[in-house]
Design a protein around this motif. Structure first.
Motif, PDB file in Angstrom:
ATOM      1  N   CYS A 145      42.530  36.586  43.738  1.00 56.98           N
ATOM      2  CA  CYS A 145      42.653  37.363  42.502  1.00 56.98           C
ATOM      3  C   CYS A 145      43.983  37.124  41.804  1.00 56.98           C
ATOM      4  CB  CYS A 145      42.469  38.849  42.800  1.00 56.98           C
ATOM      5  SG  CYS A 145      40.756  39.304  43.139  1.00 56.98           S
ATOM      6  N   ASN A 146      45.055  36.928  42.579  1.00 57.95           N
ATOM      7  CA  ASN A 146      46.353  36.643  41.986  1.00 57.95           C
ATOM      8  C   ASN A 146      46.457  35.192  41.546  1.00 57.95           C
ATOM      9  OD1 ASN A 146      48.555  38.887  42.040  1.00 57.95           O
ATOM     10  ND2 ASN A 146      47.423  39.197  43.940  1.00 57.95           N
ATOM     11  N   ARG A 147      45.977  34.282  42.368  1.00 52.79           N
ATOM     12  CA  ARG A 147      46.106  32.851  42.064  1.00 52.79           C
ATOM     13  C   ARG A 147      45.299  32.474  40.833  1.00 52.79           C
ATOM     14  NH1 ARG A 147      44.866  29.000  46.988  1.00 52.79           N
ATOM     15  NH2 ARG A 147      47.087  29.240  47.493  1.00 52.79           N
ATOM     16  N   THR A 148      44.093  32.983  40.735  1.00 53.48           N
ATOM     17  CA  THR A 148      43.226  32.616  39.611  1.00 53.48           C
ATOM     18  C   THR A 148      43.560  33.379  38.342  1.00 53.48           C
ATOM     19  OG1 THR A 148      41.578  34.299  40.189  1.00 53.48           O
ATOM     20  CG2 THR A 148      41.308  32.098  41.172  1.00 53.48           C
ATOM     21  N   GLY A 149      44.216  34.538  38.491  1.00 57.30           N
ATOM     22  CA  GLY A 149      44.466  35.395  37.345  1.00 57.30           C
ATOM     23  C   GLY A 149      43.336  36.378  37.080  1.00 57.30           C
ATOM     24  N   PHE A 150      42.346  36.412  37.994  1.00 57.16           N
ATOM     25  CA  PHE A 150      41.177  37.284  37.795  1.00 57.16           C
ATOM     26  C   PHE A 150      41.574  38.752  37.782  1.00 57.16           C
ATOM     27  CE2 PHE A 150      37.379  39.642  38.772  1.00 57.16           C
ATOM     28  CZ  PHE A 150      36.342  38.924  38.203  1.00 57.16           C
ATOM     29  N   ALA A 151      42.413  39.164  38.753  1.00 55.82           N
ATOM     30  CA  ALA A 151      42.855  40.558  38.836  1.00 55.82           C
ATOM     31  C   ALA A 151      44.187  40.601  39.568  1.00 55.82           C
ATOM     32  CB  ALA A 151      41.812  41.426  39.538  1.00 55.82           C
ATOM     33  N   PRO A 152      45.254  40.137  38.928  1.00 53.62           N
ATOM     34  CA  PRO A 152      46.545  40.067  39.600  1.00 53.62           C
ATOM     35  C   PRO A 152      47.134  41.447  39.872  1.00 53.62           C
ATOM     36  CG  PRO A 152      46.774  39.502  37.276  1.00 53.62           C
ATOM     37  CD  PRO A 152      45.315  39.621  37.547  1.00 53.62           C
ATOM     38  N   GLY A 153      47.880  41.535  40.973  1.00 50.87           N
ATOM     39  CA  GLY A 153      48.517  42.806  41.317  1.00 50.87           C
ATOM     40  C   GLY A 153      49.509  42.608  42.434  1.00 50.87           C
ATOM     41  N   LYS A 154      50.509  43.490  42.518  1.00 50.78           N
ATOM     42  CA  LYS A 154      51.585  43.329  43.498  1.00 50.78           C
ATOM     43  C   LYS A 154      51.180  43.759  44.898  1.00 50.78           C
ATOM     44  CE  LYS A 154      53.640  47.814  42.347  1.00 50.78           C
ATOM     45  NZ  LYS A 154      54.871  48.509  41.875  1.00 50.78           N
ATOM     46  N   ASN A 155      50.095  44.533  45.020  1.00 46.75           N
ATOM     47  CA  ASN A 155      49.615  44.923  46.341  1.00 46.75           C
ATOM     48  C   ASN A 155      48.103  45.078  46.312  1.00 46.75           C
ATOM     49  OD1 ASN A 155      48.963  47.703  45.513  1.00 46.75           O
ATOM     50  ND2 ASN A 155      51.182  48.037  45.494  1.00 46.75           N
ATOM     51  N   VAL A 156      47.505  45.289  47.481  1.00 46.35           N
ATOM     52  CA  VAL A 156      46.042  45.299  47.576  1.00 46.35           C
ATOM     53  C   VAL A 156      45.419  46.459  46.802  1.00 46.35           C
ATOM     54  CG1 VAL A 156      45.961  44.029  49.740  1.00 46.35           C
ATOM     55  CG2 VAL A 156      46.138  46.521  49.794  1.00 46.35           C
ATOM     56  N   GLU A 157      46.105  47.588  46.745  1.00 42.31           N
ATOM     57  CA  GLU A 157      45.536  48.728  46.026  1.00 42.31           C
ATOM     58  C   GLU A 157      45.485  48.473  44.525  1.00 42.31           C
ATOM     59  OE1 GLU A 157      46.689  52.674  46.947  1.00 42.31           O
ATOM     60  OE2 GLU A 157      46.950  52.282  49.086  1.00 42.31           O
ATOM     61  N   VAL A 158      46.518  47.829  43.993  1.00 41.65           N
ATOM     62  CA  VAL A 158      46.516  47.495  42.565  1.00 41.65           C
ATOM     63  C   VAL A 158      45.381  46.523  42.260  1.00 41.65           C
ATOM     64  CG1 VAL A 158      47.798  46.360  40.709  1.00 41.65           C
ATOM     65  CG2 VAL A 158      48.983  47.935  42.257  1.00 41.65           C
ATOM     66  N   VAL A 159      45.220  45.522  43.116  1.00 38.60           N
ATOM     67  CA  VAL A 159      44.142  44.547  42.921  1.00 38.60           C
ATOM     68  C   VAL A 159      42.781  45.226  43.025  1.00 38.60           C
ATOM     69  CG1 VAL A 159      43.022  42.486  43.871  1.00 38.60           C
ATOM     70  CG2 VAL A 159      45.509  42.574  43.687  1.00 38.60           C
ATOM     71  N   GLU A 160      42.623  46.110  44.014  1.00 40.67           N
ATOM     72  CA  GLU A 160      41.355  46.833  44.168  1.00 40.67           C
ATOM     73  C   GLU A 160      41.035  47.659  42.923  1.00 40.67           C
ATOM     74  OE1 GLU A 160      39.550  50.592  46.670  1.00 40.67           O
ATOM     75  OE2 GLU A 160      41.049  49.331  47.674  1.00 40.67           O
ATOM     76  N   ASP A 161      42.022  48.373  42.415  1.00 42.82           N
ATOM     77  CA  ASP A 161      41.808  49.190  41.210  1.00 42.82           C
ATOM     78  C   ASP A 161      41.405  48.323  40.025  1.00 42.82           C
ATOM     79  OD1 ASP A 161      42.395  51.528  42.550  1.00 42.82           O
ATOM     80  OD2 ASP A 161      44.493  51.595  41.899  1.00 42.82           O
ATOM     81  N   LYS A 162      42.062  47.175  39.872  1.00 44.23           N
ATOM     82  CA  LYS A 162      41.730  46.282  38.760  1.00 44.23           C
ATOM     83  C   LYS A 162      40.315  45.726  38.898  1.00 44.23           C
ATOM     84  CE  LYS A 162      46.255  44.708  37.131  1.00 44.23           C
ATOM     85  NZ  LYS A 162      47.100  43.536  36.808  1.00 44.23           N
ATOM     86  N   LEU A 163      39.955  45.329  40.114  1.00 47.94           N
ATOM     87  CA  LEU A 163      38.616  44.786  40.340  1.00 47.94           C
ATOM     88  C   LEU A 163      37.543  45.810  40.000  1.00 47.94           C
ATOM     89  CD1 LEU A 163      39.141  42.803  43.672  1.00 47.94           C
ATOM     90  CD2 LEU A 163      38.561  41.839  41.441  1.00 47.94           C
ATOM     91  N   LEU A 164      37.759  47.045  40.406  1.00 42.69           N
ATOM     92  CA  LEU A 164      36.775  48.091  40.125  1.00 42.69           C
ATOM     93  C   LEU A 164      36.625  48.335  38.624  1.00 42.69           C
ATOM     94  CD1 LEU A 164      37.634  50.612  42.978  1.00 42.69           C
ATOM     95  CD2 LEU A 164      35.575  49.206  42.790  1.00 42.69           C
ATOM     96  N   LYS A 165      37.688  48.055  37.877  1.00 40.07           N
ATOM     97  CA  LYS A 165      37.638  48.249  36.430  1.00 40.07           C
ATOM     98  C   LYS A 165      37.007  47.069  35.703  1.00 40.07           C
ATOM     99  CE  LYS A 165      41.726  51.262  36.248  1.00 40.07           C
ATOM    100  NZ  LYS A 165      43.155  51.351  35.836  1.00 40.07           N
ATOM    101  N   VAL A 166      37.293  45.837  36.161  1.00 45.22           N
ATOM    102  CA  VAL A 166      36.870  44.663  35.391  1.00 45.22           C
ATOM    103  C   VAL A 166      35.570  44.028  35.873  1.00 45.22           C
ATOM    104  CG1 VAL A 166      39.266  44.154  34.772  1.00 45.22           C
ATOM    105  CG2 VAL A 166      38.238  43.001  36.743  1.00 45.22           C
ATOM    106  N   VAL A 167      35.151  44.327  37.108  1.00 45.25           N
ATOM    107  CA  VAL A 167      33.898  43.745  37.610  1.00 45.25           C
ATOM    108  C   VAL A 167      32.730  44.617  37.149  1.00 45.25           C
ATOM    109  CG1 VAL A 167      32.555  43.174  39.659  1.00 45.25           C
ATOM    110  CG2 VAL A 167      35.008  42.709  39.612  1.00 45.25           C
TER     111      VAL A 167
END
Length: 212
Positions: A145-167
């Motif tokens: 998610c960080n490498r591709t730019g799909f849902a970048p975030g500084k920690n797993v919770e930030v990435v999880e929150d972004k994924l739930l919003k954009v997927v």
């Protein structure tokens, strides 16, 4: 990343990964819970090798407890952190018996209250065993998610929150497995296989690696 690009990525992964499920071998929510507990900082292959003989003789909270701590350790000693994992499994089994009628609770808060169970484990169990549209974020998914730019975030919770919003909802059930399998076999940590990647042209990673 634009939402149109995200949807294209999901569609390509959906077409490419035909069987988006965990590689852990399990036959009940309890077996899955134990397998995911053991999988922290360990490979699914190593977990499956340990759980196959274990589950053959003990695959319920009662039968695991009946083994005793030392015997349980003997079954899982090839897995990293097996001492602490064995202790957590024994405590978890006792809680499942006394508080949940020996069943794995289909509830996030009850799951994370179990010893050794964090957000990732709870979300994997809810998604894989019970079909919830949760997205567990492990090291593979965090990297992808960080490498591709799909849902970048500084920690797993930030990435999880972004994924739930954009997927979109229709992709949430399988999204976790698409990303973890993509990260495990294509977008690997040290030398990503960009030349064999089905989303290479959509990925925002600047340091792409191609075979010579």
């Amino acid at each position: 990343m634009k939402q149109k690009t995200r949807i294209e990525i999901l569609q390509r992964l959906q077409a490419h990964i035909k069987d988006p499920t965990t590689e852990l071998v399990y036959h009940s929510p309890f077996e899955l819970l134990i397998a995911v507990l053991l999988s922290a900082q360990a490979t699914d292959v190593s977990v499956n090798k340990a759980t196959k003989p274990l589950f053959a003789i003990a695959n319920t909270p009662e039968t695991i407890l009946a083994l005793g701590l030392d015997t349980l350790k003997g079954y899982i000693k090839t897995i990293g952190l097996y001492n602490s994992k064995a202790a957590n499994i024994m405590k978890t089994c006792q809680i499942l018996i006394t508080e949940h009628a020996s069943e794995v609770p289909e509830d996030f808060n009850h799951l994370v209250a179990l010893p050794g169970v964090g957000r990732k484990t709870a979300n994997v169990v809810l998604n894989t065993a019970f079909g919830w549209p949760t997205i567990a974020v492990d090291t593979h998914i965090f990297r992808v998610c960080n490498r591709t730019g799909f849902a970048p975030g500084k920690n797993v919770e930030v990435v999880e929150d972004k994924l739930l919003k954009v997927v979109p909802d229709e992709y949430k059930i399988d999204c976790h497995h698409w990303f973890i399998l993509h990260g495990r076999y294509t977008c690997i940590a040290r030398k990503p296989r960009c030349g064999a990647c089905v989303i290479e042209d959509l990925c925002e990673f600047k340091d792409k690696v191609y075979p010579e």
